[in-house]
Design an enzyme around this catalytic site. Structure first.
Site, short mmCIF file in Angstrom:
data_model
loop_
_atom_site.label_atom_id
_atom_site.label_comp_id
_atom_site.label_asym_id
_atom_site.label_seq_id
_atom_site.Cartn_x
_atom_site.Cartn_y
_atom_site.Cartn_z
N GLU A 76 41.11 36.44 39.57
CA GLU A 76 41.72 37.71 39.19
C GLU A 76 40.68 38.80 38.90
OE1 GLU A 76 44.79 39.27 35.74
OE2 GLU A 76 44.71 37.15 36.24
N ASP A 77 39.55 38.41 38.31
CA ASP A 77 38.60 39.41 37.81
C ASP A 77 37.27 39.48 38.57
OD1 ASP A 77 40.43 40.12 35.92
OD2 ASP A 77 39.60 38.82 34.36
#
Length: 725
Positions: A76-77
Site C-alpha cells: 500500500e505504501d
C-alpha cells in the site's frame, strides 16, 4: 520501540520450531522498502510494522501471521506489488498481505464508497483466511495507540470507525482484551472531556472498593479451600467505555453501576464451575434473574462462563464469574486462541459453526450495492448482545438482542418473512413487533395474502430482514415507477402527435446523456421524478427542442417558476446540477459542515438530510433516489440554524442557570430552554440554540460538558412538532 531481536525471542518462547528465517527475511524486506519513510510522530515508519508484528506475537500467532505484520503496509505504501511479495515469500504470505491491503488505487465517488469496498474486501478475505482480520486488528490497535499525532478531524474519523466497526469485530471474535483497548482509546478521542472526568471518578471508586474486594477474595479463598477446590481468584474493574455506555443506556450514575467490579474464579474443570456456583450462592444472597449459564449455552464468539450477581453483607451487589482456565484464555484471546498454530481456515467441521455469522454476513451483504446501506447493515450485524430462540421442534436460533418476531420469520426463510402475519411465542399469539426474549419457543404464522410494507423497516433489527424487505419494496417501487414513467412518456409524445412505441428503441441512444445504463432506467427515472418526460422527449426528438427555441422567449409565468425553482441562494449544491429545488429536511435539520445526502422526492425537488438522520435509512429503499449533495463554499447570507440539544445532568438546583449562562457567554442565541427531572434521580435539559455551522455547535457542546453535574450532551431526536427550516 521494540527491536527485531525481542520479536524473534517472543515468537520462539511459544513456538520453539518457528521458521525464524522467514521472520528475519520479512523484517529485512520491510526495513528496506520503508527506508526513508517517517510517521507523523517523526519516528521511522518501520516502528509501526514492528509494533504490529509484536501485537500478533503477543497473540501467539504463527510465524506467517507475524511476518505479515511486518509486511502489511509494503504494497500500500511503497512501490512493491503482490507479485514481488509472492516471489520472495510464497503464495501463503502474499495471500494474507493482499487481504490486509486496502483498495487505494481505484477512484471512488465518495470516501464512504471506498470505505464500504474496503470492508467488503476484508469480509471476503476473513472467510477465506481468518488471520487477515487478526493482522488488521493489530494494525488498527497500534494506529489508535499513536493517534495523538494526527489532526483532530482525522482522530475523530478514525476513532468513530474503530468504535463502529473494528471493536465490534473484535467482540464478535471473542477478543475481549483487544476490544476493550480499542473502545477506551476511541472514546478518549471522541469525547476527551467525558473520558477524562469518568476515568477520574472510576479511579476514585476503585480506591474505595479495594478493601471490599480484598474481603470478598479472602472469604472465597477460605470457603473454597474448605471444600477442597483449587482455584485462582482475581478481580477486574469495568472498563471506562463500558461504564460510560451502561450509565448512558440505563440513565444512572457511577455508584449505581453494580457490576463496576467483578470477581473471577478460575478452576480446573466444568464440574468445579458448577460446584463453585452453589458455594457462592450459599455464601451470599443471589440477585434473582441474574444467574447466567454461558457454559451450557456458549455465546457465538466462543465465550463460556457462569455469572451470578450476589449481595454482600453491606448491601453492595457485585458479580462473580466462574470458568475454567481454558475458558478464561479463550475469553481473553478469542479466535486468536482457537486458531493458534492452525492455517486460519474455516472448515466445515464442528468449529466452523461458531463462525457461521461471518459466512451469513458476507452472503447477506453481497446484494447490497449502496455503500451507505452496506455500512449501516454491517454495524447492525456486528451487534454484540444475542438471544437464543427455540422452534417447536427444539432447533436453536441466535438473533441480536432486540430482534422481533418478524426478524425471526426472515431468519427462517425470506418467503416466510414476506408472508408473516404474526407469531406464537410460548403458545401465545404476539404481533410482528414483539421483541423476543432468551429461551422463548417461537412459531411463525403466515398468510398467502400478506406482503411487506415500508413500516416493517421500523420493526426489524437484523440486516438480513431489512435487506429482504428492501429488495421486495425496491422491486415493487421499480415496477410502479416503470408503469408511471411509461404513462407520462406516452402522454408527452402524444402531445406532439407522436407515439412512444415508435420512439422506444431510441431511448437507448440517450442513456449516456441522462447518466443511466438502459432504456428501462430512462422510463423508471421519469416515474421516480429524476427527470421529466418532456426532457426525454426533447432528447429523443431534437427538432422539438429546436422548434421551442425558435418560438421565442418564455412566458412571464414560466420565467417566474424557473426563478422560484432555482437554487442559486441555497447553501447546498446538487452535484452536476444548478437549477434544482433543494431544501433541508425538517426531520433532522442539517447544519453547515455536517455530512449530507440528497433524496429525490416526487414533485418537490431534492430533500437534504444529515447522513445520521434516523429517517434516511427507510427513505432510501431505492438507491436510485439518492443524489450527491454538498455545502457550497460560500457562507451565503450568514444563515443560522436552530439545533435542539438534549443535556443529561445530576438533579441539582441551578444547573439550568449554569447552562444558559455558559451558552450566552460564548455569544450564542438561545431560542428555547426547558428542564425536568426524570424518575426522581436525574435531570434532562432541552436547549434550542442558533448556530452557523458544526464548529460552533462543537464549541457549545464542549463548553456545556465542562459544567459541573453535566453527564451527557447530544443532538435531540426530532419531535413531532414543526421545526424551523
Amino acid at each position: 520501540m521494540i527491536r527485531y531481536e525481542d520479536l524473534e525471542e517472543k515468537v520462539l518462547s511459544y513456538n520453539s520450531n518457528a521458521d525464524v528465517e522467514l521472520l528475519r527475511k520479512a523484517y529485512i524486506f520491510s526495513a528496506r522498502e520503508h527506508k526513508g519513510q517517517v510517521r507523523k510522530s517523526g519516528e521511522p515508519y518501520l516502528t509501526h510494522p514492528l509494533e504490529v508484528a509484536n501485537i500478533l506475537a503477543e497473540m501467539k500467532l504463527d510465524v506467517a501471521s507475524v511476518s505479515v505484520g511486518l509486511l502489511h503496509d509494503v504494497v500500500e505504501d511503497t512501490l512493491t506489488d503482490l507479485t514481488t511479495i509472492r516471489e520472495f515469500f510464497g503464495d501463503g504470505v502474499a495471500h494474507l498481505v493482499g487481504g490486509v491491503t486496502k483498495i487505494s488505487k481505484i477512484e471512488f465517488s465518495s470516501r464512504e464508497e471506498q470505505q464500504a469496498e474496503n470492508f467488503r474486501k476484508l469480509l471476503l478475505a476473513m472467510v477465506d483466511d481468518i488471520r487477515v482480520i487478526l493482522v488488521k486488528l493489530a494494525d488498527r490497535l497500534h494506529n489508535i495507540r499513536t493517534l495523538g499525532h494526527l489532526s483532530p478531524e482525522k482522530q475523530r474519523r478514525i476513532a468513530r470507525e474503530t468504535l463502529d466497526i473494528y471493536a465490534p469485530i473484535a467482540l464478535r471474535l471473542g477478543m475481549s482484551r483487544i476490544r476493550g483497548e480499542l473502545e477506551d482509546l476511541s472514546y478518549s478521542y471522541l469525547d476527551p472531556e467525558g473520558y477524562k472526568n469518568l476515568l477520574s471518578d472510576i479511579e476514585a471508586r476503585k480506591k474505595d472498593s479495594e478493601n471490599l474486594i480484598k474481603s470478598i477474595v479472602g472469604v472465597l479463598e477460605k470457603v473454597l479451600d474448605e471444600q477442597g477446590i483449587q482455584a485462582r481468584i482475581e478481580s477486574r474493574i469495568k472498563r471506562v467505555y463500558s461504564v460510560a455506555q451502561k450509565m448512558k443506556r440505563q440513565k444512572i450514575g457511577l455508584n449505581q453501576v453494580y457490576d463496576f467490579f467483578a470477581i473471577r474464579i478460575l478452576v480446573d474443570s466444568v464440574r468445579d464451575c458448577y460446584s463453585v456456583l452453589g458455594i457462592v450462592n450459599n455464601q451470599w444472597n443471589p440477585v434473582p434473574g441474574r444467574i447466567k449459564d454461558f457454559i451450557a449455552m456458549p455465546r457465538n464468539n466462543m465465550y463460556q462462563s457462569l455469572h451470578t450477581t450476589v449481595v454482600g453483607e453491606d448491601g453492595q451487589p457485585f458479580e462473580i464469574q466462574i470458568r475454567t482456565h481454558e475458558m478464561h484464555r479463550v475469553a481473553e484471546e478469542g479466535i486468536a486462541a482457537h486458531w493458534k498454530y492452525k492455517e486460519g481456515k474455516l472448515t466445515e467441521g464442528k468449529d466452523d459453526k461458531r463462525f457461521l455469522w461471518l459466512r451469513h454476513l458476507l452472503e447477506w451483504q453481497r446484494e447490497v450495492k449502496d455503500p451507505h446501506q452496506f455500512l449501516s447493515n454491517l454495524k447492525i450485524d456486528l451487534y454484540p448482545d444475542e438471544v437464543y430462540i427455540f422452534t417447536p421442534k427444539g432447533e436453536v436460533f441466535t438473533l441480536p438482542r432486540g430482534a422481533t418476531s418478524l426478524d425471526f420469520a426472515y431468519y427462517v426463510h425470506t418467503e416466510v418473512g414476506h408472508k408473516c402475519v404474526g407469531a406464537k411465542v410460548n403458545r401465545r399469539i404476539v404481533p410482528l413487533k414483539y421483541i423476543l426474549n432468551n429461551g422463548e419457543i417461537v412459531e411463525i404464522l403466515t398468510s398467502s395474502d400478506a406482503k411487506p410494507s415500508r413500516d416493517w423497516l421500523k420493526i426489524v433489527k437484523t440486516s438480513r430482514a431489512r435487506s429482504a424487505i428492501r429488495r421486495w419494496l425496491n422491486q415493487r417501487q421499480k415496477e410502479e415507477a416503470l408503469e408511471l414513467g411509461r404513462k407520462l412518456l406516452d402522454k408527452a409524445f402524444r402531445k406532439h402527435k407522436r407515439t412512444l412505441k415508435k420512439y422506444e428503441e431510441k431511448l437507448s441512444d440517450i442513456t449516456g446523456q441522462l447518466g443511466v445504463s438502459s432504456a428501462e432506467e430512462v422510463i423508471a427515472g421519469i416515474g421516480y421524478g429524476k427527470f421529466s418526460a418532456k426532457q426525454v422527449v426533447e432528447l429523443v426528438v431534437p427538432e422539438l427542442a429546436q422548434a421551442k427555441e425558435a418560438g421565442g422567449s418564455e412566458s412571464k409565468l414560466g420565467s417566474m417558476v424557473r426563478r422560484v425553482l432555482r437554487r442559486s441562494d441555497s447553501p447546498i449544491q446538487v452535484k452536476g446540477h444548478d437549477d434544482l429545488l433543494v431544501y433541508r429536511a425538517r426531520c433532522c435539520n442539517p447544519i453547515r459542515g455536517e455530512e449530507v445526502v440528497g433524496y429525490i422526492t416526487v414533485g418537490r425537488g431534492i430533500s437534504v438530510h444529515s447522513v445520521n438522520c434516523s429517517n434516511l435509512e427507510n427513505l432510501l429503499v431505492n438507491p436510485d433516489r439518492r443524489v450527491e449533495v454538498r455545502w457550497t463554499d460560500e457562507d451565503g447570507d450568514g444563515a443560522r440554524y436552530p439545533v435542539r440539544l438534549q443535556i443529561e445532568t445530576e438533579d441539582r438546583t441551578g444547573v439550568l442557570a449554569d447552562i444558559t449562562t455558559t451558552v450566552s457567554s460564548i455569544k450564542t442565541n438561545i431560542l428555547d430552554a426547558r428542564a425536568r427531572v426524570i424518575d426522581g434521580h436525574y435531570g434532562l435539559v432541552e436547549l434550542t440554540v442558533e448556530v452557523g455551522d458544526t464548529k460552533q455547535l462543537d464549541k457549545i457542546v464542549n463548553c456545556i460538558k465542562k459544567i459541573g453535574g453535566v453527564r451527557d450532551v447530544g443532538r435531540a431526536k426530532p419531535s413531532a412538532r414543526k421545526s424551523r427550516r
